[in-house]
Design a protein around this motif. Sequence first.
Motif, PDB file in Angstrom:
ATOM      1  N   ILE A 172      36.485  47.585  42.115  1.00 46.21           N
ATOM      2  CA  ILE A 172      36.366  46.071  41.670  1.00 46.21           C
ATOM      3  C   ILE A 172      36.136  45.113  42.749  1.00 46.21           C
ATOM      4  N   GLY A 173      36.840  44.339  43.525  1.00 42.40           N
ATOM      5  CA  GLY A 173      37.499  44.214  44.279  1.00 42.40           C
ATOM      6  C   GLY A 173      35.576  44.155  45.529  1.00 42.40           C
ATOM      7  N   LEU A 174      35.327  45.121  45.297  1.00 43.97           N
ATOM      8  CA  LEU A 174      34.081  44.923  45.945  1.00 43.97           C
ATOM      9  C   LEU A 174      32.833  44.646  45.863  1.00 43.97           C
ATOM     10  N   PHE A 175      32.629  45.162  44.296  1.00 41.14           N
ATOM     11  CA  PHE A 175      31.656  43.512  43.379  1.00 41.14           C
ATOM     12  C   PHE A 175      31.906  42.353  43.232  1.00 41.14           C
ATOM     13  N   ILE A 176      33.306  41.469  43.289  1.00 41.90           N
ATOM     14  CA  ILE A 176      33.180  40.586  43.286  1.00 41.90           C
ATOM     15  C   ILE A 176      33.427  40.157  44.647  1.00 41.90           C
ATOM     16  N   ALA A 177      32.951  40.650  45.790  1.00 46.31           N
ATOM     17  CA  ALA A 177      32.735  39.936  46.937  1.00 46.31           C
ATOM     18  C   ALA A 177      31.387  40.340  46.924  1.00 46.31           C
ATOM     19  N   TYR A 178      30.681  40.880  47.356  1.00 47.34           N
ATOM     20  CA  TYR A 178      28.991  40.794  46.367  1.00 47.34           C
ATOM     21  C   TYR A 178      28.557  39.455  45.335  1.00 47.34           C
ATOM     22  N   CYS A 179      29.109  39.243  44.172  1.00 46.61           N
ATOM     23  CA  CYS A 179      29.198  38.556  43.767  1.00 46.61           C
ATOM     24  C   CYS A 179      29.474  37.094  44.259  1.00 46.61           C
ATOM     25  N   TYR A 180      30.226  37.373  45.922  1.00 42.18           N
ATOM     26  CA  TYR A 180      30.697  35.492  46.175  1.00 42.18           C
ATOM     27  C   TYR A 180      29.271  35.379  47.269  1.00 42.18           C
ATOM     28  N   LYS A 181      28.939  36.550  47.852  1.00 36.97           N
ATOM     29  CA  LYS A 181      27.950  36.198  49.246  1.00 36.97           C
ATOM     30  C   LYS A 181      26.946  36.049  48.757  1.00 36.97           C
ATOM     31  N   VAL A 182      26.663  36.391  46.853  1.00 37.60           N
ATOM     32  CA  VAL A 182      25.307  35.760  46.139  1.00 37.60           C
ATOM     33  C   VAL A 182      25.409  34.294  46.067  1.00 37.60           C
ATOM     34  N   THR A 183      26.532  33.744  45.377  1.00 39.36           N
ATOM     35  CA  THR A 183      27.188  32.696  44.821  1.00 39.36           C
ATOM     36  C   THR A 183      27.681  31.495  45.459  1.00 39.36           C
ATOM     37  N   GLY A 184      28.575  32.288  46.870  1.00 33.76           N
ATOM     38  CA  GLY A 184      29.925  30.947  46.855  1.00 33.76           C
ATOM     39  C   GLY A 184      30.388  31.101  46.524  1.00 33.76           C
ATOM     40  N   HIS A 185      30.515  31.158  44.905  1.00 31.75           N
ATOM     41  CA  HIS A 185      31.762  30.655  44.173  1.00 31.75           C
ATOM     42  C   HIS A 185      33.285  31.097  44.866  1.00 31.75           C
ATOM     43  N   GLU A 186      34.287  30.059  44.805  1.00 35.23           N
ATOM     44  CA  GLU A 186      35.221  29.928  45.622  1.00 35.23           C
ATOM     45  C   GLU A 186      36.250  31.354  44.757  1.00 35.23           C
ATOM     46  N   HIS A 187      36.377  31.566  43.523  1.00 38.14           N
ATOM     47  CA  HIS A 187      37.097  32.448  42.279  1.00 38.14           C
ATOM     48  C   HIS A 187      36.740  33.133  42.843  1.00 38.14           C
ATOM     49  N   PHE A 188      34.880  34.191  43.369  1.00 36.20           N
ATOM     50  CA  PHE A 188      35.122  35.077  43.550  1.00 36.20           C
ATOM     51  C   PHE A 188      35.636  35.272  44.614  1.00 36.20           C
ATOM     52  N   LEU A 189      35.378  34.455  45.815  1.00 37.55           N
ATOM     53  CA  LEU A 189      35.623  35.358  47.222  1.00 37.55           C
ATOM     54  C   LEU A 189      37.444  34.885  46.896  1.00 37.55           C
ATOM     55  N   ASP A 190      37.871  34.156  46.867  1.00 34.24           N
ATOM     56  CA  ASP A 190      39.938  34.218  45.952  1.00 34.24           C
ATOM     57  C   ASP A 190      39.635  35.658  45.443  1.00 34.24           C
ATOM     58  N   TYR A 191      39.415  36.031  44.097  1.00 33.57           N
ATOM     59  CA  TYR A 191      39.568  37.657  44.181  1.00 33.57           C
ATOM     60  C   TYR A 191      39.246  38.339  45.516  1.00 33.57           C
ATOM     61  N   ALA A 192      38.189  37.996  45.588  1.00 35.72           N
ATOM     62  CA  ALA A 192      37.712  39.384  46.742  1.00 35.72           C
ATOM     63  C   ALA A 192      38.868  39.248  48.747  1.00 35.72           C
ATOM     64  N   ARG A 193      39.004  38.242  48.684  1.00 32.03           N
ATOM     65  CA  ARG A 193      40.567  38.271  49.341  1.00 32.03           C
ATOM     66  C   ARG A 193      41.612  39.363  49.320  1.00 32.03           C
ATOM     67  N   ARG A 194      41.912  38.665  47.794  1.00 32.52           N
ATOM     68  CA  ARG A 194      43.342  39.288  47.657  1.00 32.52           C
ATOM     69  C   ARG A 194      43.575  40.901  47.349  1.00 32.52           C
TER      70      ARG A 194
END
Length: 426
Positions: free
Chosen positions: A100-122
Amino acid sequence: MRVSKPALIKALRPAHRASLFSSASLVCDPFPLVDCAPDASSSEVTERALREALKIADYLCETVHYVKSVPFSVGNSVTVNGVVSTTLLPPTLYDGVPGIGLFIAYCYKVTGHEHFLDYARRAHKLVRNLARSRDYLASCGAFSGYTGLIYVDLHLSKLLGSMPIIRDPTVKSRIQALLDQADLTFDVISGSAGVLIVLARWLLMERDTSVRRLARTAASALAKLRERDIWDRLVDRGRMLGGIAHGTAGVAWALAEWLQIEDSAEHRELLDIAFRHQISFERTFGKWIDARDGKLNSFWCHGAAGIGLAADRISKLLTVENSKAVVESTIEAVLDERNCESHCLCHGTLGNADLLLQAGRIEAARELARTVLDAATREGAWRFGLGSARISYGLMCGLAGIGFGLLRIAIPTQIPSVLTLDGPVG
């Protein structure tokens, strides 16, 4: 610092409470995913796919539970006994928070949204904690085993700007210990073929003598398949398994990846043996059977899509007789199966679409994705890989994988294929 058992139990109590409430929701309401069901739209399929992928990612971020800043998700998962149960998701790429984290990390790459970054880091913190532990995963493979964590870490480290954990001597020791097991399996999902592919990805990124030795050990384990009693490890109900997940297509693919690192006549010969065995599962052009039941199968795990992905990768790396013909035959099988019972990556339409993407059939892949979006819009829900009424949040059978597949459809050049264990893009 080692955490005592009482302290660990106390820390996990919030997760268990979350599990109880989430389990009640999953049992009482078979489709509590209204917020991330697709909208009716006349937009281009790429726009729809991106929008729905990000909506899924938002939903997963909103419904996650945290214990001491570490994410835990609750959903349906298949146990080691093959039983589907509602539980805290396992710590694997296949159906747990790492995937799940892998998917959300790539959503962060695409959007730059902070809540995706927070999930990816955790999620990255959880992956690293698990990789340093000796207590969680007993198998070594790429999807349900230990090196799946290493694979996720390669991506998250690249996306988040940190050093990959595979450099850690403790991690290398853990891989060696798992490869030394007497009951080692040889498939991609949980065995040495999966290890070999993940380590080969790292070796293409960096020269690492100690990891190369580990990869050589994994390749040597596969070489034992020449012994008749060892081949039986790939047998189910008396028949040798084909397919990418647990069978000979996956073994051939892993050996092709290794031969890019280190040339070996022995491993090349074994690749040819494994690939010829896989071809025996083609009944006529475009008709591939599953060795488990003798029925036609178009999916990634045991059928045409996975066989095609393996053959496509092999044909791009080496000259192997009939590999390109196998790709074309499996594409035919996938195009014939447009309305799968599931939308998932493992054994569903979006997994099948990945073969089309990898083979350069982009428009055909997007038309397949359109059938997914239209069906989910019409039905008001996604079809999961454990049965539509069994909600799964994970990567291979669940919601994260549906999102990942849609993200690939929208921007395939920026999002790697997890079904061929691609390395980080760029």
